[in-house]
Design an enzyme around this catalytic site. Structure first.
Site, short mmCIF file in Angstrom:
data_model
loop_
_atom_site.label_atom_id
_atom_site.label_comp_id
_atom_site.label_asym_id
_atom_site.label_seq_id
_atom_site.Cartn_x
_atom_site.Cartn_y
_atom_site.Cartn_z
N ASP A 192 -0.61 -2.22 14.49
CA ASP A 192 0.61 -2.95 14.11
C ASP A 192 1.61 -2.93 15.27
O ASP A 192 2.00 -1.84 15.71
CB ASP A 192 1.28 -2.25 12.92
CG ASP A 192 0.51 -2.46 11.63
OD1 ASP A 192 0.30 -3.63 11.26
OD2 ASP A 192 0.12 -1.46 10.99
N ASP A 244 -4.64 -7.99 7.51
CA ASP A 244 -3.50 -7.28 6.92
C ASP A 244 -2.34 -8.13 6.44
O ASP A 244 -1.51 -7.63 5.70
CB ASP A 244 -2.99 -6.21 7.91
CG ASP A 244 -2.25 -5.08 7.21
OD1 ASP A 244 -2.46 -4.88 6.00
OD2 ASP A 244 -1.44 -4.39 7.86
#
Length: 1146
Positions: A166, A278
């Site tokens: 991320d 995601d």
């Protein structure tokens, strides 16, 4: 008799039009032929044949367009005939006689998708959403097999190692990089090089590029070897793995371009497969961009568990995802949907997480991570390999029964995996032993190996091809996502609305700067004649600022950034990047405008510390709203420079703050005085400033133009001042000494407040100031009430509550009921009039502009919201109308396309909320009510005639999705909308087509809302150099063609420098035909798909034009033989499609 004569005339007219247009086509082509003959001969037969083929193709297309035009005329003729035969009246009113459709409407209608394949809307209608316990696969069902399914063809397994990084979430981008990401990438080079059978995929170019910049040539060469050998695959190739709910399609495409251009330059590769594990729900707009960027297949993960289960039962987890509006397979992309709960190892090998977890060798006993099912993995040895291999194979076999082929994809990874060398060894060595066992036992009918995503899709394509299996076609989107129970992820559609708004501010600033910078360099090359920028102009430094702006906007499209789902400190880091980029891009904009405006270019001087132009507003910090800087006026004119970043001529109301109530504005070029109005700057709801005043005037701004206006002090009392009426509040408490202030008389006290212009009249409640009714000049009336309401969250110790991701309201919304009535301030002026209601938690304004053009047709709604005093509350604005839309409404997907929604009673309230990037509408057969928005948020239509948007949410607790905190960093937040009511003629009844577009009027209104004019101020001294307006285009682009970008590309020879080529991105919008604006807008539109680029952008001289893919990779450029060297350069722009060209402007 008279009628038949008119009919004969019309038929003759149609025939003449047809013949003329055919003749014109041949003439165009002959002209092109002659120009080709004058040029030196190419000398290649193939080229000549290729050109001839293109001409024949083009003639065919022009003929089909011509047929379409004739058909349109024929239809309108029949409609006109029908209306004559009924005596010119329909529904008792001559007004509502069917009108000829807009040119281009037939074209837009024809792009509406077919009905073949799976429609997700229908799947939702079908599913019970009852969530029974499925056993080991809790959200699914028991899977069985006989064992002989692989006798003909063995099971082929690709284990795909990955690490999900991320770019900001619990830590900032830089902290994650230092603590984890750089170690993952360092180890990747070493560990993949140890064994050629090992593979890995990587998605986030933002991290990869940062790491690459730190590597020496030897390490870089190793990476290129791994990529070349197919051991390392860069998937998707975006700067980030973007959110697909809140992001605007400009930013989605821009982050793809940034990533793809970087990969092409540094690694020489082009991504082939998309990897989106995601983002919290998936949009077909993203698939359109991926397909246009040259990707052929993709993978998604976060889809509602009930939809996954349904698709698994039907064996449709792999499908061709098609655009809803596309009747052809042009936009199809092969998509693989992961079947289980998560992308971690326990949920990827098969249906039983307790078993799969035993094959995540990072969880071996003694490590930091363990299996929650209490059965740990075992290292693979000669003693246990058979038992372990058969246990794993059983999971693989069960999973494979959910798909139509004997090729199986098994991801191996999780968030920030493979940090330490030990983990690489544990995973790769243990799995290799299992693979070796499978290979040594052919009776098991299984082949397993490490693979990349493209390895899998290539094998899948081979298997499907040899078996003659076709994948099903699917249309629709995957919102709103639920991962378990009634936990719908509709909260993040609104979380951190301040930053969702800042995101759009950066986006519009970046686009405006890109366009002006590209035009400046082109103009400089023309001015100099040697193809180089002016020496004084810091082109390279400005290009660096542009690149940083692109990358910071791209970073914020990450699925934990624009979503509002990161930790507080990370949000501040993102906000600071957005803020600094806005400031830096303004420098580029000001510097470019400065050079373009100077009559004598030799007077250009760049001084970073003292720029010649300044924007008229100041942003003090990343979490502060912009404030207008007051201009000091005198008898010497102050120059105001306005930049229109849109491709349309527009009439705009420009507002600046001045230090006097007496001011006037003239057009600097002609000296013509402009209509203007002076309004108060309210320091408090009932106290006007005595030092600052709003000066508003109507500016006519040509497309992409820089225009100069002069502002001076005016004789006392000569400027028109707004009149104010105050409702409620003490009479003595109003302080506005420069303005006329009144109160409603007793007779008026209970009457609704009303405002009107040429197009619209509105009525508001005298008690709240909130809208109640709207009437168009045509006579159409709709009851439209604006209400504000609160949602709370669930109560009770053990109940899940709303947080950054989830929306879990305890009960339906409760009306916002203030203790005392709000202060209502009505202003009436010549330029605009408005009604402002001042409540404790928000200030709400309804404004009408007194303009002739489309800007006067909508009601502007603005809110200033502050809920920092609240606990576990969410504020919504609801429109309650008498539009009979049933349970259907429409929301946009990424501002690219509209998607029908159906409010379903079988779903919980929070499931009926959807993302709205910029538009939503309700419609019935007679009318359409559109809400257009300058920021993204959640939207719902819970009852017929209702439409509500969430304005802000303040939540004290975590919602157990990993963030570990609530959302309590609320700010004073602005939101801005246009409300548009339109008549529909020949509109479909409710329950009609699932594909609808915005109307032409809504498109134009949204364009001005998203891309407001940029105001700059020149210094207030008399030594000012002479300025001349800059008008690069002769006329507006067609109404339905949007200039998405004009982006300077990096110089292929000199890194970090602007090149001569620009990326020209054009988006032809699809538009709804049932509501034609009257009178028509000033722009034109065409019934043809073919457009002449040279005419479109005239008089910009295009030296070369080459069509390319959406991310402008050289691999995707059309071949040299197809390139049109000489005007007219005719190209095809289909409705809804984005077209990309590599262009040199001379």
């Amino acid at each position: 008799m008279k009628r038949s004569r008119v009919l004969a005339l019309l038929v003759g007219g149609v025939f003449v039009v047809a013949l003329t247009s055919l003749y014109r086509m041949l003439e165009l082509m002959q002209g092109a032929e002659l120009r080709q003959q004058e040029a030196p001969p190419a000398g290649q037969v193939e080229d000549d044949l290729s050109r001839l083929q293109q001409k024949i193709d083009r003639l065919e297309r022009l003929l089909s367009d011509n047929n379409r035009l004739v058909a349109t005329l024929r239809d309108s003729l029949l409609q006109r005939k029908a209306s004559w035969e009924t005596g010119g009246k329909a529904n008792g009113s001559s007004d509502s006689a069917p009108r000829p459709p807009l040119p281009g409407c037939r074209l837009a209608e024809e792009t509406k998708g077919g009905t073949d394949g799976v429609q997700l809307l229908d799947v939702y209608d079908l599913l019970p959403f009852n969530n029974p316990d499925g056993g080991a696969w809790k959200q699914g069902f028991q899977i069985s097999y006989h064992g002989n399914e692989w006798d003909e063809q063995p099971l082929e397994i690709f284990l795909v190692p990955h690490s999900h990084n991320d770019p900001g979430w619990l830590k900032t981008f830089d902290n994650y990089y230092q603590d984890q990401t750089k170690h993952i990438l360092n180890n990747m080079v070493i560990k993949l090089s140890e064994d050629s059978r090992r593979k890995m995929i990587w998605a986030e170019v933002s991290y990869f590029s940062k790491w690459w910049n730190e590597q020496d040539e030897q390490k870089r060469a190793m990476v290129k070897r791994l990529v070349g050998a197919g051991q390392l695959e860069l998937v998707t190739g975006g700067w980030v793995m973007a959110d697909e709910a809140n992001s605007h399609y400009y930013a989605l495409l821009d982050q793809l371009i940034e990533g793809h251009q970087w990969l092409q330059r540094h690694l020489g590769v082009k991504p082939r497969s998309g990897w989106s594990i995601d983002p919290f729900g998936h949009s077909p707009s993203m698939t359109y961009l991926l397909k246009g960027a040259g990707l052929g297949h993709m993978l998604i993960q976060r889809v509602h568990y009930a939809v996954k289960k349904h698709f698994a039962r039907q064996q449709t987890l792999e499908f061709l995802w098609r655009q809803s509006w596309d009747a052809s397979p042009r936009s199809d992309i092969t998509c693989h949907m992961m079947p289980f709960y998560s992308y971690d190892v326990p949920h990827t090998c098969g249906p039983n997480p307790a078993v799969c977890c035993q094959f995540d060798f990072m969880r071996l006993p003694g490590g930091r991570v363990f299996c929650p099912w209490r059965i740990p993995p075992q290292p693979i040895t000669e003693q246990n390999v058979k038992e372990r291999a058969l246990l794993l194979l059983d999971q693989y076999r069960q999973k494979s029964r959910l798909f139509r082929s004997n090729v199986l994809l098994v991801p191996l990874g999780d968030d920030f995996r493979f940090v330490e060398a030990g983990e690489w060894d544990a995973q790769f060595q243990n799995y290799q032993k299992l693979f070796d066992y499978f290979q040594e036992h052919p009776e098991l009918k299984v082949q397993a190996r490490f693979g990349t995503l493209s390895d899998y899709f290539e094998a899948l394509s081979r298997r499907l091809g040899s078996a003659g299996t076709k994948l099903p076609t699917l249309r629709g989107d995957f919102f709103t996502y639920a991962d378990r129970d009634d936990h719908y992820w509709s909260g993040y559609f609104t979380s951190r609305p301040f930053y969702k708004r800042l995101d759009r501010t950066l986006e519009s600033t970046l686009r405006a700067t890109e366009i002006l910078f590209s035009l400046t360099l082109a103009e400089m090359r023309r001015f100099h004649g040697d193809g180089r920028p002016v020496a004084e102009f810091p082109a390279r430094e400005h290009f660096g600022r542009l690149t940083a702006g692109r990358r910071n906007l791209a970073l914020f499209q990450h699925h934990d950034a624009v979503t509002g789902t990161a930790r507080d400190s990370v949000v501040v880091d993102y906000g600071t990047r957005l803020f600094h980029s806005i400031l830096n891009l303004r420098q580029v904009l000001q510097s470019s405008a400065h050079w373009l405006l100077l009559l004598d270019k030799s007077q250009y001087h760049h001084d970073q510390s003292k720029p010649f132009l300044q924007t008229d507003d100041v942003m003090a910090a990343q979490d502060a709203l912009p404030q207008k800087s007051p201009l000091t006026l005198s008898n010497e004119p102050r120059s105001l420079i306005l930049f229109n970043p849109t491709e349309q001529l527009r009439e705009s109301v420009i507002t600046v703050v001045v230090d006097t109530p007496d001011a006037q504005v003239v057009d600097a070029e002609t000296g013509r005085p402009m209509a203007a109005q002076i309004s108060a700057v309210w320091a408090e709801p009932s106290r006007a400033s005595t030092e600052a005043f709003q000066l508003s005037f109507v500016a006519e701004l040509p497309p992409l133009a820089l225009v100069v206006y002069h502002v001076t002090k005016a004789p006392a009392g000569s400027a028109h001042r707004a009149h104010y009426t105050f409702v409620h509040g003490e009479p003595a408490s109003v302080h506005a000494e420069h303005f006329q202030v009144s109160r409603p008389t007793e007779a008026e006290a209970d009457a609704p407040l009303s405002l009107s212009n040429k197009h619209v009249q509105i009525w508001s409640s005298a008690k709240t100031g909130l809208l109640q009714k709207l009437q168009l000049s045509s006579g159409l009336v709709r009851q439209i009430q604006v209400q504000f309401l609160w949602y709370g969250t669930r109560t009770g110790a053990n109940r899940d509550k709303s947080g950054a991701y989830l929306f879990l309201p305890g009960e339906p919304a409760q009306p916002y009921s203030p203790a005392e009535p709000p202060l209502i301030r009505v202003s009436r002026g010549t330029i605009f009039s408005d009604i402002t209601s001042c409540f404790r938690h928000f200030t709400h304004t309804l404004r009408l502009f007194h303009l002739d053009g489309h800007a006067g047709r909508s009601v502007e709604i603005s809110n200033m919201v502050d809920i920092r005093s609240e606990v576990n509350r969410e504020l919504v604005m609801r429109l309650v109308s008498d539009v009979a839309n049933g349970n259907r409404f429409y929301t946009d997907l990424n501002s690219f396309q509209m998607q029908q929604r159906r409010t379903l009673e079988k779903l919980p309230l929070q499931a009926n909320f959807y993302p709205m990037s910029s538009a939503a509408f309700l419609q019935d057969a007679a009318s359409r009510l559109s809400l257009l928005s300058a920021q993204s948020q959640g939207v719902a239509a819970l009852q017929p005639g209702q439409l509500e948007v969430v304005l802000d949410r303040r939540l004290q607790q975590d919602d157990n999705r990993g963030l570990g905190q609530g959302v309590t960093d609320n700010k004073l937040t602005a939101s801005l909308y246009h409300l548009l009511l339109e008549e529909r003629r020949g509109g479909q009844e409710v329950g009609g087509a699932s594909v609808e577009h915005l109307s032409l009027l809504a498109h134009l209104s949204l364009l001005s809302l998203s891309h407001p004019p940029i105001t700059m101020v020149a210094p207030g001294n008399s030594q000012l150099p002479k300025l001349r307006p800059f008008r690069p285009l002769r006329s507006s682009l067609p109404c339905d063609v949007h200039l998405l970008n004009l982006r300077t590309l990096e110089d292929p020879k000199e890194a970090d420098s602007p090149g001569q080529e620009v990326a020209l991105l054009l988006h032809r919008k699809g538009f709804d035909c049932s509501s034609a604006p009257e009178p028509p807008p000033q722009c034109t539109w065409s019934a043809h798909e073919e457009v002449n680029l040279d005419d479109l952008l005239s008089p910009l001289p295009l030296r070369s034009v080459r069509r390319s893919g959406l991310t402008l990779l050289t691999d995707d450029d059309e071949p040299e033989s197809a390139r049109q060297q000489q005007p007219p350069r005719i190209t095809r722009l289909r409705p809804m499609e984005i077209s990309a060209f590599r262009v040199e402007i001379d």
